[in-house]
Design a protein around this motif. Structure first.
Motif, mmCIF file in Angstrom:
data_model
loop_
_atom_site.group_PDB
_atom_site.id
_atom_site.type_symbol
_atom_site.label_atom_id
_atom_site.label_comp_id
_atom_site.label_asym_id
_atom_site.label_seq_id
_atom_site.Cartn_x
_atom_site.Cartn_y
_atom_site.Cartn_z
ATOM 1 N N ARG A 1 29.881 12.987 -38.993
ATOM 2 C CA ARG A 1 29.801 12.146 -39.498
ATOM 3 C C ARG A 1 30.609 11.445 -40.121
ATOM 4 N NH1 ARG A 1 23.918 11.275 -42.744
ATOM 5 N NH2 ARG A 1 24.865 13.159 -43.910
ATOM 6 N N ALA A 2 31.299 12.615 -41.148
ATOM 7 C CA ALA A 2 32.483 12.322 -42.453
ATOM 8 C C ALA A 2 33.582 11.843 -41.264
ATOM 9 C CB ALA A 2 32.659 13.789 -42.902
ATOM 10 N N GLY A 3 33.433 12.535 -40.309
ATOM 11 C CA GLY A 3 35.308 12.546 -39.497
ATOM 12 C C GLY A 3 35.190 10.816 -38.993
ATOM 13 N N MET A 4 34.023 10.741 -37.954
ATOM 14 C CA MET A 4 33.699 9.884 -37.988
ATOM 15 C C MET A 4 33.638 8.195 -38.917
ATOM 16 S SD MET A 4 33.198 7.391 -35.440
ATOM 17 C CE MET A 4 32.923 9.131 -34.162
ATOM 18 N N ARG A 5 33.456 8.756 -40.237
ATOM 19 C CA ARG A 5 33.459 7.497 -41.062
ATOM 20 C C ARG A 5 35.360 6.686 -41.687
ATOM 21 N NH1 ARG A 5 29.751 6.913 -46.778
ATOM 22 N NH2 ARG A 5 28.525 7.115 -45.117
ATOM 23 N N GLU A 6 35.750 8.676 -40.793
ATOM 24 C CA GLU A 6 37.141 8.046 -41.228
ATOM 25 C C GLU A 6 37.904 7.711 -41.129
ATOM 26 O OE1 GLU A 6 40.389 11.785 -42.830
ATOM 27 O OE2 GLU A 6 39.081 12.490 -42.267
ATOM 28 N N LEU A 7 37.818 7.828 -39.637
ATOM 29 C CA LEU A 7 37.833 6.920 -37.832
ATOM 30 C C LEU A 7 37.580 5.743 -38.028
ATOM 31 C CD1 LEU A 7 39.618 6.844 -35.173
ATOM 32 C CD2 LEU A 7 36.882 7.374 -34.681
ATOM 33 N N LEU A 8 36.671 5.752 -38.335
ATOM 34 C CA LEU A 8 36.697 3.681 -38.917
ATOM 35 C C LEU A 8 37.097 3.090 -40.086
ATOM 36 C CD1 LEU A 8 33.094 3.784 -37.166
ATOM 37 C CD2 LEU A 8 35.163 2.820 -35.832
ATOM 38 N N ALA A 9 37.265 3.727 -40.781
ATOM 39 C CA ALA A 9 37.861 3.375 -42.048
ATOM 40 C C ALA A 9 39.561 3.217 -42.241
ATOM 41 C CB ALA A 9 37.589 4.107 -43.492
ATOM 42 N N GLY A 10 39.623 4.457 -41.085
ATOM 43 C CA GLY A 10 41.247 3.887 -40.997
ATOM 44 C C GLY A 10 42.343 2.866 -39.979
ATOM 45 N N ARG A 11 40.425 2.857 -38.846
ATOM 46 C CA ARG A 11 40.905 1.718 -38.027
ATOM 47 C C ARG A 11 40.542 0.704 -37.506
ATOM 48 N NH1 ARG A 11 43.022 0.324 -34.643
ATOM 49 N NH2 ARG A 11 42.214 0.584 -32.634
ATOM 50 N N TYR A 12 38.753 0.670 -38.556
ATOM 51 C CA TYR A 12 38.032 -1.025 -38.304
ATOM 52 C C TYR A 12 37.837 -0.958 -40.615
ATOM 53 C CZ TYR A 12 35.310 -4.447 -36.233
ATOM 54 O OH TYR A 12 34.985 -5.645 -35.972
ATOM 55 N N GLY A 13 38.929 -1.121 -40.842
ATOM 56 C CA GLY A 13 38.319 -1.589 -42.429
ATOM 57 C C GLY A 13 38.284 -2.950 -42.222
ATOM 58 N N ARG A 14 37.838 -3.486 -43.890
ATOM 59 C CA ARG A 14 38.003 -4.970 -44.001
ATOM 60 C C ARG A 14 38.911 -5.721 -42.557
ATOM 61 N NH1 ARG A 14 38.550 -9.289 -47.071
ATOM 62 N NH2 ARG A 14 35.965 -9.806 -47.295
ATOM 63 N N GLU B 1 34.148 -16.247 -46.603
ATOM 64 C CA GLU B 1 34.727 -14.985 -46.389
ATOM 65 C C GLU B 1 33.921 -14.036 -47.519
ATOM 66 O OE1 GLU B 1 34.970 -17.470 -50.525
ATOM 67 O OE2 GLU B 1 34.666 -18.222 -48.561
ATOM 68 N N ALA B 2 32.562 -13.746 -47.962
ATOM 69 C CA ALA B 2 32.113 -12.613 -47.970
ATOM 70 C C ALA B 2 31.624 -11.917 -46.779
ATOM 71 C CB ALA B 2 30.884 -13.024 -49.117
ATOM 72 N N ASP B 3 31.600 -10.614 -46.573
ATOM 73 C CA ASP B 3 31.161 -9.871 -46.113
ATOM 74 C C ASP B 3 29.448 -10.444 -45.149
ATOM 75 O OD1 ASP B 3 33.190 -9.370 -45.000
ATOM 76 O OD2 ASP B 3 33.980 -7.142 -45.992
ATOM 77 N N VAL B 4 28.574 -10.065 -46.510
ATOM 78 C CA VAL B 4 27.858 -10.184 -46.536
ATOM 79 C C VAL B 4 26.594 -10.854 -44.983
ATOM 80 C CG1 VAL B 4 24.969 -9.987 -48.619
ATOM 81 C CG2 VAL B 4 27.994 -9.594 -48.879
ATOM 82 N N HIS B 5 26.955 -12.059 -44.803
ATOM 83 C CA HIS B 5 26.551 -12.552 -44.248
ATOM 84 C C HIS B 5 26.672 -12.310 -42.702
ATOM 85 C CE1 HIS B 5 29.993 -14.830 -42.092
ATOM 86 N NE2 HIS B 5 29.863 -14.509 -44.179
ATOM 87 N N LEU B 6 27.354 -11.149 -42.697
ATOM 88 C CA LEU B 6 27.662 -10.448 -41.018
ATOM 89 C C LEU B 6 26.811 -9.593 -41.167
ATOM 90 C CD1 LEU B 6 32.072 -10.645 -41.479
ATOM 91 C CD2 LEU B 6 30.734 -12.179 -40.089
ATOM 92 N N HIS B 7 26.350 -9.149 -42.104
ATOM 93 C CA HIS B 7 25.928 -7.607 -42.197
ATOM 94 C C HIS B 7 24.271 -8.481 -41.691
ATOM 95 C CE1 HIS B 7 27.528 -3.672 -43.149
ATOM 96 N NE2 HIS B 7 28.429 -4.820 -44.085
ATOM 97 N N LEU B 8 23.291 -9.834 -42.128
ATOM 98 C CA LEU B 8 22.775 -10.219 -42.057
ATOM 99 C C LEU B 8 22.301 -10.992 -40.664
ATOM 100 C CD1 LEU B 8 19.808 -11.341 -43.380
ATOM 101 C CD2 LEU B 8 20.755 -12.789 -44.098
ATOM 102 N N LYS B 9 23.666 -11.666 -39.880
ATOM 103 C CA LYS B 9 23.429 -12.359 -38.771
ATOM 104 C C LYS B 9 23.466 -10.532 -37.746
ATOM 105 C CE LYS B 9 25.805 -16.741 -40.233
ATOM 106 N NZ LYS B 9 27.315 -16.801 -41.113
ATOM 107 N N ARG B 10 24.227 -9.759 -38.007
ATOM 108 C CA ARG B 10 23.947 -9.052 -37.002
ATOM 109 C C ARG B 10 22.785 -8.532 -36.890
ATOM 110 N NH1 ARG B 10 28.412 -5.867 -34.882
ATOM 111 N NH2 ARG B 10 29.411 -7.406 -35.954
ATOM 112 N N ALA B 11 21.891 -7.561 -38.140
ATOM 113 C CA ALA B 11 20.608 -7.440 -38.420
ATOM 114 C C ALA B 11 19.536 -8.301 -37.542
ATOM 115 C CB ALA B 11 20.433 -6.826 -39.762
ATOM 116 N N TRP B 12 19.674 -9.686 -37.517
ATOM 117 C CA TRP B 12 19.034 -10.526 -37.017
ATOM 118 C C TRP B 12 18.963 -10.010 -35.171
ATOM 119 C CZ3 TRP B 12 20.450 -15.179 -40.017
ATOM 120 C CH2 TRP B 12 19.768 -15.504 -41.064
#
Length: 302
Positions: free
Chosen positions: A13-26, A267-278
């Motif tokens: 799990r830590a390795g996947m988090r590190e990979l995604l943080a490096g390749r798919y950050g904000r 410009e905030a990311d919160v709405h993206l989490h809500l829309k994806r969750a829907w």
């Protein structure tokens, strides 16, 4: 897993988090949103192949077939991290195609596989190379999506098939779990830094209660998802999907409340989490269908 991740699972799990943080950050996330709004592709093919090379899609493929040879618990852990990062693309369908060996190149990320995982709709159909259970010739009508990073096509009458529903629902629940946990982090961090009346808003009881309720939802969903990953039973998965959907949607809404007006801005990311969750709440197993599964299980025990 025995309901607690082992050292190897935590490292995965830590390795996947590190990979995604490096390749798919904000920055890549926001660039993907801008690209999607301009009508461009959502799936980053380079990242998709990188995920394939890291074993993301081949975790459950047997070693003799070139896979990693792990199981559902490990897949759930890496999908949790993908949900936390809001990674777009038909991750679940591609993993199912790889695990089942139905699309061999899916395991390496060389192809993108989608599915009719919403009633009457297929996500990413315009970017997919194959359709799980639907053949390569499935066509549909594009519709405006709720989530800018989940393009949809209407495909009336097409179904993914019950063979994939349980595992698809569990992996989707893991994505929802990751999003629910991430919105807890976002809310707490903002509550610590945003000041009102001369003190951080996290010091106010109402905000504390919101954050506490978010944490309870997320941890309850985590327990259910991890348990379902161990048992793989249909009723356990249905319960996990219900709880994870509620946690992802409820936490995103409460996170918006903590952020106040800022949370509703583009410009905030919160709405993206809500829309994806829907959207995810309707994928593979809707609330109504999950309740039917649980009702049948309860009736069978009477």
């Amino acid at each position: 897993m025995d309901f607690q991740p082992t050292e190897d699972q935590r490292a995965l799990r830590a390795g996947m988090r590190e990979l995604l943080a490096g390749r798919y950050g904000r920055e890549p996330l926001r660039a993907a949103v801008d690209r999607a709004e301009a009508g461009g592709p959502v799936v980053d093919r380079g990242l998709w192949r990188e995920l394939g090379g890291a074993g993301f899609f081949a975790l459950r493929l047997p070693e003799e077939a070139g896979g990693v040879g792990l199981g559902l618990p490990e897949a759930v852990l890496v999908f949790e991290e993908a949900g936390r990062a809001l990674l777009p693309g038909p991750l679940v369908a591609t993993e199912l195609a790889a695990a089942g060996g139905t699309v061999p190149a899916a395991a390496t990320g060389e192809v993108v596989v989608t599915a009719v995982d919403l009633p009457g709709f297929a996500a990413y159909l315009g970017e997919a190379d194959a359709v799980l259970g639907g053949g390569p010739s499935l066509r549909g009508e594009p519709v405006r999506p709720v989530d800018p990073l989940t393009p949809l096509h209407r495909v009336p009458g097409a179904v993914a098939g019950d063979a994939y529903r349980t595992e698809g629902a569990l992996l989707t629940a893991a994505l929802q779990l990751g999003s629910a946990l991430r919105t807890v982090e976002l809310a707490v961090a903002y509550a610590k830094e945003r000041e009102q009346f001369g003190q951080p808003i996290g010091g106010f009881q109402a905000v504390k209660h919101l954050c506490a309720e978010m944490l309870v939802r997320a941890e309850t969903a985590r327990t259910a998802v991890y348990a379902a990953a161990v048992t793989g039973e249909g009723a356990e998965v249905a319960g996990a999907k219900l709880l994870a959907d509620a946690a992802a949607v409820g936490n995103a809404r409460d996170c918006l409340q903590v952020f106040g007006g800022m949370g509703f801005t583009w410009e905030a990311d919160v709405h993206l989490h809500l829309k994806r969750a829907w959207v995810r709440a309707e994928q593979w197993l809707t609330a109504a269908a999950a309740e039917e599964v649980l009702a049948e299980e309860l009736a069978a025990g009477l």
